[in-house]
Design a protein around this motif. Structure first.
Motif, mmCIF file in Angstrom:
data_model
loop_
_atom_site.group_PDB
_atom_site.id
_atom_site.type_symbol
_atom_site.label_atom_id
_atom_site.label_comp_id
_atom_site.label_asym_id
_atom_site.label_seq_id
_atom_site.Cartn_x
_atom_site.Cartn_y
_atom_site.Cartn_z
ATOM 1 N N GLU A 445 88.495 55.036 49.339
ATOM 2 C CA GLU A 445 89.935 54.997 49.042
ATOM 3 C C GLU A 445 90.546 53.650 49.411
ATOM 4 N N ALA A 446 90.157 53.104 50.566
ATOM 5 C CA ALA A 446 90.717 51.822 51.000
ATOM 6 C C ALA A 446 90.264 50.685 50.089
ATOM 7 N N ALA A 447 88.983 50.679 49.716
ATOM 8 C CA ALA A 447 88.464 49.628 48.842
ATOM 9 C C ALA A 447 89.158 49.651 47.487
ATOM 10 N N THR A 448 89.412 50.841 46.979
ATOM 11 C CA THR A 448 90.095 50.966 45.684
ATOM 12 C C THR A 448 91.535 50.480 45.767
ATOM 13 N N ALA A 449 92.215 50.842 46.839
ATOM 14 C CA ALA A 449 93.605 50.404 47.002
ATOM 15 C C ALA A 449 93.681 48.883 47.027
ATOM 16 N N TYR A 450 92.733 48.253 47.717
ATOM 17 C CA TYR A 450 92.719 46.794 47.774
ATOM 18 C C TYR A 450 92.392 46.186 46.410
ATOM 19 N N ALA A 451 91.311 46.661 45.790
ATOM 20 C CA ALA A 451 90.833 46.049 44.539
ATOM 21 C C ALA A 451 91.832 46.205 43.400
ATOM 22 N N THR A 452 92.358 47.408 43.248
ATOM 23 C CA THR A 452 93.283 47.637 42.139
ATOM 24 C C THR A 452 94.638 46.987 42.387
ATOM 25 N N GLY A 453 94.939 46.695 43.650
ATOM 26 C CA GLY A 453 96.202 46.030 43.969
ATOM 27 C C GLY A 453 96.206 44.546 43.677
ATOM 28 N N LEU A 454 95.031 43.991 43.400
ATOM 29 C CA LEU A 454 94.941 42.556 43.121
ATOM 30 C C LEU A 454 95.449 42.195 41.726
ATOM 31 N N GLY A 455 95.443 43.167 40.821
ATOM 32 C CA GLY A 455 95.808 42.874 39.445
ATOM 33 C C GLY A 455 94.813 41.919 38.818
ATOM 34 N N ARG A 456 95.313 40.882 38.173
ATOM 35 C CA ARG A 456 94.433 39.901 37.532
ATOM 36 C C ARG A 456 94.013 38.778 38.478
ATOM 37 N N ALA A 457 94.648 38.693 39.639
ATOM 38 C CA ALA A 457 94.354 37.598 40.574
ATOM 39 C C ALA A 457 93.137 37.936 41.426
ATOM 40 N N ARG A 458 91.986 38.010 40.788
ATOM 41 C CA ARG A 458 90.774 38.418 41.484
ATOM 42 C C ARG A 458 89.937 37.211 41.906
ATOM 43 N N PRO A 459 89.233 37.327 43.039
ATOM 44 C CA PRO A 459 88.326 36.250 43.443
ATOM 45 C C PRO A 459 87.241 36.056 42.388
ATOM 46 N N ALA A 460 86.779 34.821 42.238
ATOM 47 C CA ALA A 460 85.780 34.499 41.226
ATOM 48 C C ALA A 460 84.470 34.070 41.871
ATOM 49 N N VAL A 461 83.363 34.286 41.170
ATOM 50 C CA VAL A 461 82.046 33.860 41.625
ATOM 51 C C VAL A 461 81.787 32.443 41.132
ATOM 52 N N ALA A 462 81.456 31.536 42.055
ATOM 53 C CA ALA A 462 81.171 30.152 41.692
ATOM 54 C C ALA A 462 79.752 30.035 41.144
ATOM 55 N N GLU A 463 79.588 29.283 40.085
ATOM 56 C CA GLU A 463 78.269 29.113 39.471
ATOM 57 C C GLU A 463 77.296 28.439 40.438
ATOM 58 N N ASP A 464 77.790 27.538 41.300
ATOM 59 C CA ASP A 464 76.915 26.884 42.279
ATOM 60 C C ASP A 464 76.338 27.920 43.248
ATOM 61 N N ASP A 465 77.174 28.887 43.665
ATOM 62 C CA ASP A 465 76.691 29.947 44.562
ATOM 63 C C ASP A 465 75.647 30.806 43.865
ATOM 64 N N LEU A 466 75.850 31.042 42.589
ATOM 65 C CA LEU A 466 74.913 31.850 41.811
ATOM 66 C C LEU A 466 73.560 31.153 41.706
ATOM 67 N N ARG A 467 73.584 29.842 41.439
ATOM 68 C CA ARG A 467 72.334 29.090 41.359
ATOM 69 C C ARG A 467 71.618 29.051 42.707
ATOM 70 N N ALA A 468 72.389 28.912 43.784
ATOM 71 C CA ALA A 468 71.789 28.872 45.117
ATOM 72 C C ALA A 468 71.113 30.193 45.461
ATOM 73 N N ALA A 469 71.751 31.302 45.120
ATOM 74 C CA ALA A 469 71.166 32.620 45.390
ATOM 75 C C ALA A 469 69.890 32.820 44.584
ATOM 76 N N SER A 470 69.896 32.396 43.342
ATOM 77 C CA SER A 470 68.712 32.519 42.492
ATOM 78 C C SER A 470 67.553 31.709 43.061
ATOM 79 N N HIS A 471 67.838 30.473 43.467
ATOM 80 C CA HIS A 471 66.796 29.608 44.017
ATOM 81 C C HIS A 471 66.235 30.186 45.318
ATOM 82 N N SER A 472 67.116 30.693 46.168
ATOM 83 C CA SER A 472 66.668 31.262 47.442
ATOM 84 C C SER A 472 65.754 32.461 47.222
ATOM 85 N N ALA A 473 66.076 33.264 46.216
ATOM 86 C CA ALA A 473 65.283 34.466 45.959
ATOM 87 C C ALA A 473 63.861 34.140 45.533
#
Length: 622
Positions: A445-473
């Motif tokens: 319930e708490a996670a939903t209240a937070y997530a849906t309250g953000l509207g369109r202003a949501r945090p984004a995933v950086a492509e550099d972080d994505l590449r780093a995670a892939s390389h580490s794996a």
């Protein structure tokens, strides 16, 4: 553009998924499909979130099924005197007063409603003669309050929650491991993982992630835990910037199988003792009467005759010493074995055959009857079981807000065994399943209240972080001639078993930290052969990163706490120090280098006066 949907979930996939990394977008992602994860997902769905469940194994295979005895809830079906206040008091005393009082309060107050909710969803509980949900006795509980389904309660819980999840149409990603969490300006933005079958990477873009990954038992050689329990949630939270609490407190369940070697550590439910089973050493002595702590003396039977009367009529309510809290029973068993009064296979005897009829045993303990008959060729209706302590549960976990289960990282929540604070230094049997239900619902319930309250202003995933995670794996594939992950895990398990086990000393703990550091160094250059498809060696290599970080957290906290309390016993500091160590918790966080952990101290949350009275007033005898 042609619409593409995932073959397992039916979820719409982004264009990138068809040609490269698979991507999904949700409001809430739940990592783990045990009781806590499924209850959180149901709550999030009911609150209006678009939610996904990601599980390392198959749906329905969660370790929750090993919680066999029951769900602790003060429903009063057998003892009308029982209420949430008594349950709260039992929980705090069982945890040696290190529990977060608010979590213990919420759990005691809400557990009965969560049990009734399960029944509404189709759970089939055992019944009293009056048709109410039956409740059995368990260690540390003043009254019989565990709602149960034979000795298969966890299985029934998972069956019910799983059916509810499927009925609601919640997306489930099975056999998928999460390896990294992403953040945007300190807020959770998503999770990264891979399909265990194909090795293909998956990105979940979501502003809220609920960790429900269970425990850490596979860091120990003798454990009741299944292969999934590698501390994933603990480590993910640490690396994201959250803190862990109570990590020195590891519960060694008093009764695990000791023979044959192939099943050593497999759980023997506390229900055996709750239904009348007694502990005996090799001399035939019922030894638990010699180990009753002063703290419990007033409510524990002093003689065998008195204890047996309690089982027969329950009017005395001075409980058998076999039903002391698990930490007390485990230490007593360990002492008997060390004194040379153990069984031929290094355990002690658990006897219910001489105390209950074969019909009673088969009806109340069908799983245990089958388990011993099939795996050890022992008929528990005719002969005693050989048992000994086994690593079972970690009281420590992610430090969370009691009412929302949110960690120090915005958008990151933790529930179940991977969260900390609820159980203090020792969990009472049966409190785990209630914990999953109560806090799973609150987190969803708490996670939903937070997530849906953000509207369109949501945090984004950086492509550099994505590449780093892939390389580490995939890094282990790039090493030639490195160490074998299985050899590293074996050495870690032996070290934790020998040096950070049920009885600890400063010298052993210091040695364990040296050995863990050496294992971390070996892990940096471990090698994996083959490719990403069907590669369990690669899976273990990734899991080891988590296991080593969590093992260090346990050992470092255990070395710092110079007293014995609950699931932490120091041979060099055998007393419980209420004045110094009873006023604070140890908190673990990632060090500045990001490769190890560091400790800090934090005062216990102040309990309000209206709850303190339950410990200040003399106990009223029934």
């Amino acid at each position: 553009m042609t619409e593409t949907r995932h073959p397992m979930t039916g979820n719409e996939m982004s264009p990138e998924s068809a040609g490269g990394m698979e991507r999904h977008a949700y409001d809430v992602v739940v990592v783990g499909a045990g009781g806590a994860g499924l209850r959180a997902a149901i709550a999030a769905h009911d609150a209006g979130a678009r939610v996904a469940v990601v599980c390392k194994s198959l749906l329905g295979k969660a370790h929750t099924v090993m919680a066999e005895g029951g769900i602790a809830a003060a429903m009063g079906n057998r003892w009308p005197e029982d209420n949430w206040e008594v349950h709260f008091r039992d929980t705090m005393r069982g945890g040696k007063m290190l529990n977060h009082w608010r979590m213990a309060q919420l759990h005691a107050q809400q557990a009965p409603e969560r049990v009734m909710e399960l029944e509404d969803w189709g759970a089939l509980f055992d019944r009293t003669d009056d048709g109410l949900i039956s409740q059995r006795d368990f260690g540390g509980h003043r009254y019989a309050r565990l709602a149960h389904v034979g000795d298969r309660t966890g299985l029934e819980m998972i069956r019910t929650l799983q059916q509810r999840t499927v009925q609601l149409g919640i997306d489930v990603f099975m056999e998928l491991t999460v390896t990294d969490l992403f953040q945007d300006d300190g807020r959770i933005s998503g999770a990264f993982g891979y399909w265990r079958e194909t090795g293909r990477f998956v990105l979940f873009e979501a502003p809220a992630v609920i960790l429900a990954t269970g425990g850490i038992g596979k860091s120990f050689k003798v454990t009741s835990n299944s292969w999934e329990y590698t501390g994933d949630g603990h480590a993910l939270a640490l690396r994201a910037g959250a803190s862990l609490i109570n990590m020195e407190f590891v519960q060694f369940h008093p009764t695990g199988m000791v023979w044959p070697p192939s099943v050593k550590g497999l759980l023997v439910t506390e229900s055996v003792r709750g239904d009348g089973g007694v502990l005996k050493n090799s001399e035939g002595t019922r030894f638990m009467f010699d180990y009753i702590p002063d703290f419990f003396r007033a409510e524990t039977a002093d003689t065998e005759e008195e204890a047996d009367r309690w089982y027969d009529d329950k009017k005395n309510n001075r409980r058998p010493p076999e039903l002391l809290p698990r930490d007390e029973v485990a230490r007593a068993i360990n002492s008997e074995i060390k004194a040379g009064r153990g069984t031929p296979h290094g355990g002690i005897y658990l006897d219910i055959a001489s105390r209950r009829t074969p019909e009673f045993i088969r009806k109340r303990l069908p799983s245990m009857y089958h388990q011993f008959k099939e795996l050890a060729d022992v008929d528990i209706t005719a002969e005693p079981m050989e048992i000994g302590p086994t690593c079972h549960y970690v009281m420590g976990g992610v430090e969370v807000d009691p009412d929302t289960q949110e960690s120090a990282v915005t958008g990151l929540y933790a529930v179940g065994e991977c969260s900390g604070g609820m159980h203090g230094s020792n969990r009472l049997g049966g409190n785990s399943l209630g914990d999953l239900l109560v806090f799973g619902k609150l987190a969803g319930e708490a996670a939903t209240a937070y997530a849906t309250g953000l509207g369109r202003a949501r945090p984004a995933v950086a492509e550099d972080d994505l590449r780093a995670a892939s390389h580490s794996a995939v890094a282990p594939f790039e090493v030639e001639g490195g160490d074998n992950p299985y050899a590293i895990q074996s050495d870690l398990q032996q070290s934790m078993n020998d040096l950070v086990g049920i009885i600890r000393t400063a010298g052993e703990l210091e040695r364990s930290l040296v050995e863990i550091e050496a294992l971390k160094e070996r892990a940096r250059s471990m090698a994996v052969e083959g490719h990403r498809q069907y590669n369990p060696g690669w899976h273990l290599a990734l899991d080891l990163r988590n296991m080593l970080l969590v093992s260090e957290s346990i050992a470092r906290a255990a070395l710092a706490r110079e007293e014995s309390r609950g699931g932490h016993t120091r041979d060099d500091f055998p007393q419980t120090d209420h004045e110094v160590w009873g006023r604070k918790n140890l908190v673990v966080s990632l060090d500045a280098a990001g490769t190890g952990v560091e400790l800090s101290e934090r005062p216990l949350p102040e309990m309000p006066d209206e709850l303190k009275k339950y410990f200040d007033e003399p106990r009223k005898e029934s």
